[in-house]
Write an enzyme that holds these catalytic residues in place. Structure first.
Site, short mmCIF file in Angstrom:
data_model
loop_
_atom_site.label_atom_id
_atom_site.label_comp_id
_atom_site.label_asym_id
_atom_site.label_seq_id
_atom_site.Cartn_x
_atom_site.Cartn_y
_atom_site.Cartn_z
N GLU A 482 0.81 -1.22 0.00
CA GLU A 482 0.00 0.00 0.00
C GLU A 482 0.84 1.27 0.00
O GLU A 482 0.34 2.34 0.34
CB GLU A 482 -0.97 -0.02 1.20
N GLU A 548 -6.82 -7.12 -1.35
CA GLU A 548 -7.13 -7.49 0.03
C GLU A 548 -8.63 -7.45 0.27
O GLU A 548 -9.23 -6.37 0.30
CB GLU A 548 -6.44 -6.54 1.03
#
Length: 875
Positions: A482, A548
């Site tokens: 991320e 995710e």
């Protein structure tokens, strides 16, 4: 004559084994250790073989300091109960508390002629100084958990052959405050090492931050020239088909050669694959290193490697050797999977699309942390965990950036089972500054420049790329979780390291970047990470390549008993989110009101069994919902997460002890390559086909069963489904809603071939009109018939039969157990589990794995929602 041949064969094999042992061996036993504060001598003295070690502890190497302390019973098991709180944390004790000396005595004589002896460390966390026989080997302290070390120890070996290695291991310079944030206060990321060791929302802190000689230590013996970091690239032009006679593939092989001698050395670098030898004459100057590129090999009719569910995973074994004066100076073994991975941009979904050997692959992946939070790795555990992922019908594992670059043994298992690997580098948005976070010590701009030593990070990446680049399973590199690395590191990776060392794999700048998933075309973000209504997974649109997304994942009572003390084995109050303190410590995610739909829960055992019903439904719906929108909304999905390296109570298909729960089998069902399924919102029957060929001549059968087992045939028709596509067939919402309105119903979907064999079966239990599973609470008992028999080495076949006229035998858990205490044998692998058997039907399940044969007299246990617990012996 036969006896003579057997003896000759035995002697030959023994000679070959001795030769292999002499070439390279691991220093993995006989280590001793002692805390820095108890050692007054310097490394030069400690590494003299006569230095006394009488009061030193036996040490575990490979392993961490905490592992050694645990194995010596000096700390309690940090995976059990609240024990982790009883272990001193390095942030409060200071780094010296976990700074240890490690000593290993070994026998190795000085080689003859130009022979060389090398010492290799594959991973030390975080810093170390190394001494051998009174000599310091590293001029400056080594740092970096992911940076391999090699030393030529030939000049320092004792003539009589008795040697001592002494290593002082220093913890990471900044251990970080474990204040409960993601990565604690974030300063753990100032090091070049694992970030999760300061704690995360799925793990408590590892108190020594995994300080230790955590990976293999080996001795290697070579001639004057050493073969280093061979590089194999396979190219598969055009579009290929599994099982077909293949057009040629191309192999490009290179290796680094190092001449350790004081004279020039001439010889041949060569390898042989599938009976074809490729070679090149080389001359290397004294004390020089060079990279040698061998001629390109055209491999006729190659056996191609495919991801799981799409084809086989053949591997070619080859040895890259440098031969001089008729003998091998050194050689490196390589397993080669012939395949080519391509990516393209899907303009319709707005996301990256993956192809292997010219065929597009819908990515069904799982996020992975690491095998064990304390770095207690083994080839056997890696094999078991990767096999579980294959059994879930997944085709990719993503290695999350707050952990490590996984070990070669992990990639070997992925090569074997056909799991593509998406490897993050060691960054995380939580620690490295993507968000404002009051738990963090430093501001965003400061954290954005972590780690402190950028050069070490870059050098570590280059080294790990060389270590892992030959594995067929390795598909993608990624800058971090991320977040991208700082600009100088990012450009070093993208513009220098990967183009030079591995230019065949796509590089994602970070794990949910626009280069993976362009997130403005109707997607609503990544996640969710918690329990959801089943309809959410079908009709709530997320990122088009979601890196995710996940749900709950608690095991059953036997799983909970492994790490929760008896006084804490209590049902959580999910409605009010009131949780026992030990459950909270182990990061429990509530199931909210989902249990209530199954009626009052009388005790924890019933609660945990009901949780398995919910688990199965959650992950079946997740994978079915994403698959239903294949190539329309999505090009892939990766589940957060499929495993825990610690005894956590969330997001896992099997527990830390390798006991699977119903999440695994719900996901396995929903991810079946050719799969029939029911959209709970639109009421449509759909078939998803992940294969490269169109399906033909399949019969679709849809039945409903009431709680007494009476069936109603809703439809039966021949169907065809396009290759790698989804087809909607029947709107059944009105009919099904009517059947389930009062007490719920079972909906059975089957695909049959022309021989009436079941190709796929999917049985849903649907609630009544009020969303309650009231009928399940009133089901009459089913008398299932069970037979177990040996079906080969390490395999048991279990047949479950439900007589005609009986009720549905619902949601049966099979277990292989010890006859003595009825405890489960772990790990073993079930071809299916949590099985529902319709009246007049039978199902045969195989149980396999090395552990199956380790327990003579084992029993098979079965119990279900309306099936009493029973045990049967294995015939």
């Amino acid at each position: 004559m036969i006896r003579i041949l057997k003896i000759a064969t035995f002697l030959l094999l023994t000679c070959l084994q001795l030769t292999a042992q002499q070439h390279s061996y691991e220093l993995n036993s006989g280590w001793q250790c002692k805390a820095l504060g108890s050692v007054k001598a310097a490394g030069e003295a400690i590494s003299i073989p006569t230095y006394p070690l009488q009061d030193w502890l036996p040490a575990t190497v490979p392993g961490t300091v905490l592992t050694t302390l645990l194995n010596n019973k000096q700390v309690p098991d940090p995976f059990y109960g609240m024990n982790n709180q009883r272990i001193p944390d390095i942030y409060f004790t200071g780094r010296d508390h976990y700074t240890y000396w490690f000593v290993k005595d070994f026998t190795e004589t000085v080689p003859a002629a130009d022979g060389q002896v090398w010492l290799h460390f594959r991973g030390v966390n975080d810093g170390c100084d190394i001494f051998l026989n009174g000599h310091r080997l590293n001029a400056t302290t080594h740092f970096g958990a992911y940076l391999r070390q090699t030393y030529n120890i030939t000049p320092f070996l004792n003539r009589q052959g008795k040697n001592r290695l002494a290593v002082i291991v220093y913890p990471a310079p900044v251990p970080g405050n474990p204040n409960g944030g993601q990565g604690g206060d974030g300063t753990i990321a100032r090091n070049v090492g694992p970030q999760y060791t300061a704690g995360w929302d799925w793990i408590q802190p590892m108190r020594d931050r995994n300080t230790g000689i955590w990976d293999k230590v080996t001795i290697e013996k070579t001639g004057a020239v050493r073969v280093k970091d061979p590089h194999v690239v396979t190219k598969v032009p055009g579009q290929r088909w599994p099982g077909k006679l293949q057009a040629p593939a191309l192999l490009e092989v290179a290796a680094d050669l190092e001449n350790a001698s004081a004279k020039s050395c001439s010889g041949t670098l060569r390898y042989t694959i599938d009976g074809i030898t490729v070679s090149k004459a080389v001359t290397i100057a004294p004390h020089a290193s060079t990279t040698v590129q061998l001629p390109v090999l055209t491999l006729p009719h190659p056996r191609l490697w495919w991801p799981a569910g799409y084809g086989d995973q053949p591997l070619y074994h080859t040895t890259v050797a440098f031969v001089t004066n008729g003998s091998s100076s050194d050689e490196a073994s390589v397993e080669v999977g012939v395949r080519e991975i391509q990516t393209s941009w899907n303009t319709h979904t707005g996301s990256r699309e993956v192809a292997v050997n010219g065929q597009k692959i819908f990515i069904k992946g799982g996020d992975w942390i690491t095998s064990d939070a304390m770095f207690r790795f083994s080839k056997e555990r890696y094999d078991a965990e990767v096999r579980f992922h294959r059994d879930m019908n997944l085709n990719l594992i993503r290695i999350w950036g707050g952990s490590l670059t996984e070990r070669p043994e992990f990639f070997e298992a992925c090569d074997h089972y056909g799991l593509l690997v998406f490897q993050d580098f060691w960054m995380s948005g939580d620690c490295n500054g993507r968000w404002v976070d009051p738990m963090k010590k430093d501001d965003q701009l400061t954290r954005r420049q972590y780690p402190d030593d950028h050069a070490l990070f870059v050098n570590s990446i280059a080294d790990q790329v060389k270590l892992l680049r030959n594995y067929a399973s390795l598909a993608f590199w990624c800058g971090g979780n991320e977040i991208t690395p700082p600009q100088d590191i990012f450009h070093a990776i993208k513009d220098s390291i990967l183009p030079t060392l591995d230019n065949t794999r796509y590089f994602f700048d970070y794990s949910n970047s626009d280069s993976m998933s362009y997130n403005t075309l109707g997607g609503n973000g990544d996640g969710p990470y918690t329990i959801q209504p089943l309809a959410h997974f079908w009709h709530f649109r997320t990122f088009p390549f979601n890196s995710e997304v996940g749900s709950v994942g608690v095991g059953d009572l036997l799983s909970l008993q492994r790490f929760l003390p008896a006084q804490n084995l209590v049902m959580p109050d999910d409605v009010h989110h009131k949780t026992d303190s030990v459950w909270a410590y182990h990061k429990y995610i509530p199931y909210d009101t989902f249990h209530a739909a199954y009626g009052p829960q009388k005790n924890l055992e019933q609660w945990a069994n009901t949780a398995q019903l919910i688990n199965y439904d959650q992950y079946r719906a997740l994978m079915e919902g994403f698959s239903a929108h294949m190539w329309d909304w999505y090009t892939g999905v990766i589940i957060w997460k499929t495993q825990n390296p610690w005894s956590a109570l969330r997001g896992q298909m099997y527990d830390y002890y390798l006991d699977p729960n119903a999440c695994l089998y719900g996901l396995r069902n929903g991810g079946t390559p050719l799969h029939v399924m029911y959209d709970p919102v639109e009421g449509m029957v759909e078939i998803v086909n992940n294969h490269f060929q169109r399906t033909r001549d399949l019969m679709l059968e849809v039945k409903a069963y009431d709680m007494q087992g009476h069936d109603t045939l809703l439809t039966q028709l021949f169907v065809e489904t396009p290759a790698t596509g989804v087809q909607k067939y029947l709107p059944l919402k009105r009919v099904v809603d009517g059947l389930r309105a009062q007490v719920g119903t079972f909906l059975s979907l089957r695909l049959l071939n022309l021989k009436k064999e079941v190709v796929d079966e999917n049985i849903y239990w649907l609630p009544n009109a009020n969303g309650q599973y009231s009928g399940l609470q009133q089901m009459p008992a089913a008398q299932i018939q069970l037979r177990a028999r040996k079906a080969g080495a390490g395999t048991v076949a279990v047949t479950m039969s439900n007589p005609a006229g009986a009720p549905v035998a619902f949601f049966n858990r099979l277990s292989l157990v010890k006859a003595t205490d009825k405890q489960r044998i772990l790990p073993v692998f079930y071809s299916d589990n949590y099985i529902t058997v319709a009246p007049g039907s039978s199902k045969t399940i195989t149980i396999s794995g090395a552990a199956v044969g380790d327990h003579p007299g084992a029993l098979v246990e079965v119990y279900g929602q309306n099936v009493a617990r029973q045990y049967v012996s294995i015939e």
